[in-house]
Write a protein that holds these residues in place. Structure first.
Motif, mmCIF file in Angstrom:
data_model
loop_
_atom_site.group_PDB
_atom_site.id
_atom_site.type_symbol
_atom_site.label_atom_id
_atom_site.label_comp_id
_atom_site.label_asym_id
_atom_site.label_seq_id
_atom_site.Cartn_x
_atom_site.Cartn_y
_atom_site.Cartn_z
ATOM 1 N N SER A 273 0.814 -1.216 0.000
ATOM 2 C CA SER A 273 0.000 0.000 0.000
ATOM 3 C C SER A 273 0.845 1.262 0.000
ATOM 4 O O SER A 273 0.383 2.322 -0.455
ATOM 5 C CB SER A 273 -0.926 0.003 1.217
ATOM 6 N N ARG A 279 -3.814 2.963 -3.668
ATOM 7 C CA ARG A 279 -3.640 1.916 -4.674
ATOM 8 C C ARG A 279 -4.203 2.319 -6.047
ATOM 9 O O ARG A 279 -4.768 1.503 -6.773
ATOM 10 C CB ARG A 279 -4.255 0.604 -4.207
ATOM 11 N N ASP A 298 -1.731 -7.795 -3.035
ATOM 12 C CA ASP A 298 -0.495 -7.152 -2.578
ATOM 13 C C ASP A 298 0.720 -7.456 -3.445
ATOM 14 O O ASP A 298 1.836 -7.645 -2.948
ATOM 15 C CB ASP A 298 -0.204 -7.523 -1.117
#
Length: 430
Positions: A273, A279, A298
């Motif tokens: 992040s 994002r 992720d």
């Protein structure tokens, strides 16, 4: 017999998208003679969009694809959901005041994607937010001028100027940027498979592994495949860069440009992040651009490296990783797990090419890197035209396109010379 999508094409053997979906049982190939009101060629975003809207209007639809839904660009792209077009100049120059109508339709394309995700409960990781950023000081005023033009000429209200891109991106590579709160990014293959599932439920007859060999024109066109045929009233050709010789009259107005993407291993959520605030998806405004985004699990997905020649993504991956590290040197300890590629259908003026090769045969091509959202609205306006409301389709059909020079034999060498010219310009900062 069907072919597993992972093994059919070396460009997607190590696709992150393919690795993170569960495909349903393959649709049966078309065998024998069939009849439908409309035959759609291509089970990507534009073909599925047209099929859904045609069924909503009461047409019977048979959809054929040489492989499986999402096998082509719709299941391989960067996943960036964008308003607008690759270049706005051709629209303004050729459409005049009607350019606003075209631009608003592109905005409707993003809205349509959001609407269909909700309507059909498609779990495809849509994330709002898109950043266009400049890597060089001379590109900053160009980017600001583009933002001002979009706000003033097209009355698009979702843009904001960022003086220091470092406020949004944890990298020293970028100077200033534009944030678009309405655009965003998506897992494109999940979205495409969700559209295919919705089309099946709506009554669209989908046939995989049914390569089209030719279209027989006439009052009742016939689409011939390797093992069958479809007689119909209308045809929508939505194969883009992979349609080959089925559209000889217009196919040389697009060039298939290879593009490649890598995906890192999974990172700690906090670390992932930190790379981009909220994002958002990111793209620079260079000719040979880099684009990237953080996935829902992720990883950093990083793409670029345009070429007209076939290249194995595994051979391209080290160079893409170097470009990634030029943006994020702090990721030097992060491994690359996936690398894949595909072809973008690009026109010479980078405007979309929609038209007819006969009164009842429509084609959609030339999305030039803006296809995730634009394909959806393209399918919709093709369905509208077939239903007798051709105003939006004919708006785009007014855009004039030129063929790429060189013919089949010389097209790639000529394009590579053009690429070399632009690489030299960027290398020397001109």
């Amino acid at each position: 017999m069907t072919v597993d999508a992972h093994d059919d094409d070396p460009l997607i053997r190590r696709s992150y998208y393919e690795a993170t979906v569960t495909r349903p049982a393959a649709d049966m190939p078309l065998q024998g003679a069939a009849r439908a009101d409309v035959c759609v060629i291509g089970a990507g975003f534009s073909g599925l969009s047209a099929a859904l809207d045609l069924r909503a209007r009461g047409f019977s639809v048979t959809l054929v694809d040489a492989h499986e839904p999402g096998w082509g660009a719709s299941g391989r792209n960067g996943g960036q959901v964008l308003v607008g077009f690759a270049k706005d100049d051709p629209l303004v120059d050729q459409l005049g005041d009607d350019a606003m109508r075209a631009w608003r339709l592109s905005v409707e394309g993003v809205g349509l994607l959001r609407e269909r995700i909700a309507k059909y409960s498609i779990d495809c990781d849509f994330t709002p937010g898109y950043l266009t950023v400049a890597t060089r000081s001379k590109r900053v005023p160009e980017l600001r001028a583009w933002m001002d033009m979009v706000e003033q000429r097209f009355a698009y209200p979702h843009l904001s100027w960022i003086d220091d891109a470092h406020d949004r991106i944890d990298s020293d590579r970028y100077l200033s940027g534009v944030h678009d709160s309405f655009s965003g990014h998506v897992h494109p293959l999940k979205y495409c498979l969700g559209l295919a599932a919705a089309a099946r439920r709506a009554g669209v007859s989908i046939h995989a592994h049914s390569r089209v060999t030719r279209i027989v024109e006439g009052a009742k066109p016939v689409v011939e495949t390797v093992q069958g045929s479809v007689q119909c009233d209308f045809v929508v050709v939505a194969g883009n860069a992979s349609i080959g010789r089925v559209l000889p009259r217009v196919h040389d107005r697009i060039a298939p440009i290879g593009s490649f993407i890598i995906a890192t291993e999974r990172m700690d959520a906090e670390r992932a992040s930190s790379l981009v605030r909220d994002r958002a998806a990111v793209c620079d405004n260079n000719f040979f651009l880099d684009y990237f985004r953080v996935s829902s699990d992720d990883r950093l997905l990083f793409g670029g490296r345009a070429t007209t020649a076939f290249m194995d993504p595994q051979a391209v991956a080290p160079a893409l990783r170097e470009r990634m590290l030029a943006v994020y040197p702090q990721l030097g300890d992060v491994k690359v797990e996936y690398a894949w590629g595909g072809y973008v259908d690009v026109t010479r003026n980078r405007a979309p090419d929609f038209g007819r090769i006969a009164p009842n045969i429509y084609y959609l091509q030339g999305f030039s890197g803006h296809g995730v959202a634009l394909t959806g609205i393209a399918g919709r306006i093709a369905a509208e035209a077939i239903a007798g409301q051709a105003g939006n389709f004919d708006l785009f059909a007014r855009i004039k396109h030129r063929r790429f020079p060189g013919g089949e034999a010389l097209r790639r060498p000529v394009l590579e010379l053009g690429f070399l010219y632009h690489r030299m310009k960027e290398m020397f900062g001109t």
